[in-house]
Enzyme design. Sequence first.
Site, PDB file in Angstrom:
ATOM      1  CE1 TYR A  79     -21.747 -11.576  14.739  1.00 51.58           C
ATOM      2  CE2 TYR A  79     -20.359 -13.453  15.290  1.00 51.58           C
ATOM      3  CZ  TYR A  79     -20.495 -12.155  14.837  1.00 51.58           C
ATOM      4  OH  TYR A  79     -19.368 -11.440  14.476  1.00 51.58           O
ATOM      5  CG  ASN A 172     -14.788  -2.160  18.476  1.00 51.12           C
ATOM      6  OD1 ASN A 172     -15.435  -2.857  17.698  1.00 51.12           O
ATOM      7  ND2 ASN A 172     -15.323  -1.643  19.568  1.00 51.12           N
ATOM      8  CG  ASN A 199     -19.320  10.148  18.377  1.00 47.83           C
ATOM      9  OD1 ASN A 199     -18.173  10.410  18.739  1.00 47.83           O
ATOM     10  ND2 ASN A 199     -20.361  10.240  19.192  1.00 47.83           N
ATOM     11  CB  ALA A 201     -16.044   1.822  19.513  1.00 46.82           C
ATOM     12  CB  VAL A 202     -15.376   0.593  14.396  1.00 47.79           C
ATOM     13  CG1 VAL A 202     -14.612   0.405  13.087  1.00 47.79           C
ATOM     14  CG2 VAL A 202     -15.509  -0.742  15.114  1.00 47.79           C
ATOM     15  NE  ARG A 222     -27.502   9.955  15.868  1.00 51.84           N
ATOM     16  CZ  ARG A 222     -26.823   9.033  16.542  1.00 51.84           C
ATOM     17  NH1 ARG A 222     -26.323   7.986  15.900  1.00 51.84           N
ATOM     18  NH2 ARG A 222     -26.635   9.141  17.832  1.00 51.84           N
ATOM     19  CG  PHE A 322     -14.192  -5.932   7.240  1.00 51.68           C
ATOM     20  CD1 PHE A 322     -12.974  -6.255   6.680  1.00 51.68           C
ATOM     21  CD2 PHE A 322     -14.279  -5.832   8.626  1.00 51.68           C
ATOM     22  CE1 PHE A 322     -11.856  -6.482   7.479  1.00 51.68           C
ATOM     23  CE2 PHE A 322     -13.180  -6.055   9.436  1.00 51.68           C
ATOM     24  CZ  PHE A 322     -11.968  -6.383   8.856  1.00 51.68           C
ATOM     25  CE  LYS A 382     -16.281  -2.703  23.707  1.00 59.68           C
ATOM     26  NZ  LYS A 382     -16.549  -3.713  22.685  1.00 59.68           N
TER      27      LYS A 382
END
Length: 387
Positions: A79, A172, A199, A201-202, A222, A322, A382
């Site tokens: 990361y 999120n 679908n 979370a964001v 999907r 972003f 999550k």
Amino acid sequence: MYRNQLARASLRSTSSINQIRNMITAQAVVYAQHGEPKDVLKTLKYEIDDDNLDSNSIIVKTLGSPVNPSDINQIQGVYPSKPEKTTELGSNEPVAVCGNEGLFEILKVGDNVSNFKVGDWCVPTSVNMGTWRTHMLCGGDEMTKIPNPEQSKANGKPSGLSVNQGATISVNPLTAYLMLTHYVKLTPGKDWFIQNGGNSAVGKYATQISNLLGINSISVIRDRPDLQDLIKNMTEECGATKVITEEQNASKEFGSEIKSWVKETGGEIKLALNCVGGKNSTGIARKLNNNGLMLTYGGMSMQPVILPTSLHIFKNITSSGFWVTQLLKNDVELKRKTLGQIIEWYENRQLKDAPSKETKFNPSDELSRYYIDGIVNSKGGKQLIVY
């Protein structure tokens, strides 16, 4: 640097606790080397000196901290943003504390700290604070206050924040809100945005927030056996204007149907949100009107973003990345303003949080075990460790 100075004054390794009258015993999940979490994560136990608190610092206890994909990537070393490794907690070698998101409660405040009192809730102001720990010593300016349930009730709000809402508010929901509001002016009642990963979370936050702002939405999902049930949920519960499948997104023939929706409102599809990549990103980019913008915030398909040359030349489409971490890194005021809006919607029961699988930490256990298990289980949704 400031946290390092605080550490030298108020933190002690467990080997020196006999010299201290009143100490808070704490645990943190740390790593000294990058690698797979199960191989490199360890529990570090340390003490916080409760009697000699610096006048500008605070002591907080953790109420909850989630496992995010970026946390896992940080541990693996892939990361871009990485926490500093130090020995401030008394470790024999430099280590980094895991976690970027969490909810905390104030236990004690220094004499010069005026923006907090005992019992207040707060979230980290900046990234790489290291939230996978039971307690934290930090500067008063390193946390941002959010209302606890009692304060929300006292202010006449219908609801207070839950631990899940507070612990997961910084990534999120902020990502969804800022992508919708920070780059393109969308006219309520007229304009549209389209997104894949509808679908996710964001995606669900973006759908709800666009509905609250009066912006029309098209969510790509999907195909699946329970497709109609999911579409019903997204339209009735999240407020999606339209929901389409990936096959419809790829179909040139179905494009005329989408154009008819947009024509009815007299607006344009000005924004596309991409978290998938590959041909899916091509499909949503094609729906953009002239001078439209596609923001890419993820790449679940592991395929590159593909944009035909014609979209650039003849429609002047712009494609940008972003990254909420980078956007808010040097703009604390923007983060606080955005947090305030999300909090208001939560308090008024206008915004629903993405659910988490909550696991209660037992102080007699090793903390690292909970997060290692959480990482394994995160493929199913999550994970939130609560204290």
